[in-house]
Design a protein around this motif. Structure first.
Motif, mmCIF file in Angstrom:
data_model
loop_
_atom_site.group_PDB
_atom_site.id
_atom_site.type_symbol
_atom_site.label_atom_id
_atom_site.label_comp_id
_atom_site.label_asym_id
_atom_site.label_seq_id
_atom_site.Cartn_x
_atom_site.Cartn_y
_atom_site.Cartn_z
ATOM 1 N N LEU A 13 -5.442 -20.512 -23.440
ATOM 2 C CA LEU A 13 -6.656 -21.314 -23.588
ATOM 3 C C LEU A 13 -7.862 -20.424 -23.844
ATOM 4 N N VAL A 46 -11.208 -19.467 -17.754
ATOM 5 C CA VAL A 46 -10.817 -20.872 -17.886
ATOM 6 C C VAL A 46 -12.058 -21.768 -17.961
ATOM 7 N N ILE A 50 -13.083 -23.921 -21.263
ATOM 8 C CA ILE A 50 -13.232 -25.375 -21.201
ATOM 9 C C ILE A 50 -14.654 -25.770 -21.582
ATOM 10 N N ILE A 53 -14.899 -25.576 -25.372
ATOM 11 C CA ILE A 53 -14.179 -26.663 -26.030
ATOM 12 C C ILE A 53 -14.923 -27.987 -25.831
ATOM 13 N N ALA A 54 -15.485 -28.206 -24.648
ATOM 14 C CA ALA A 54 -16.157 -29.471 -24.361
ATOM 15 C C ALA A 54 -17.557 -29.554 -24.966
#
Length: 134
Positions: A13, A46, A50, A53-54
């Motif tokens: 990720l 992480v 995230i 990506i968000a």
């Protein structure tokens, strides 16, 4: 197996988010400058991934954005200007004396033909001189 998965998924990720951040054009990055997003992704693995990506870039279907608007390369069959140029008839360049062009071409052709005949005769003469039996 589950322990390896718990290590591999966050790493994958983070790598995905970092590469996506690097490949995103500046005009599509939201909230923070691109270099800051890259640092956030690397420092807060992480959570940073995230977050990127968000909220890090404009998301949506690529078809809604104008093709080639980001300044990237566009395939010729997707480029309307290129397709338009194919439909247009090529315009002949104006020459000073259009009647002289065929005469020049014809005289050059005659010169080449005479040069070719001369070379053929020279080759035949050399072959006869080299072969004393005939």
């Amino acid at each position: 197996m589950l322990r390896a998965l718990m290590f591999i998924l966050p790493l994958a990720l983070m790598i995905y988010a970092f590469i996506d951040c690097l490949n995103t054009p500046e005009d599509e990055v939201k909230h923070l400058p691109k270099p800051v997003w890259a640092i956030v992704i690397l420092l807060f693995s992480v959570v940073g991934a995230i977050g990127w990506i968000a909220a890090g870039r404009q998301r949506g279907p690529r078809a809604t954005r104008a093709r080639g608007s980001s300044g990237g390369w566009v395939a010729p069959d997707d480029n309307p200007e290129f397709l338009k140029s194919l439909r247009e008839e090529p315009k002949p360049e104006p020459s000073a004396a259009p009647s002289e062009e065929p005469a020049k071409d014809e005289s050059a052709l005659k010169d080449w033909e005479s040069d070719l005949r001369r070379r053929e005769e020279e080759l035949k003469r050399r072959e006869r001189d080299a072969d004393p039996e005939s």
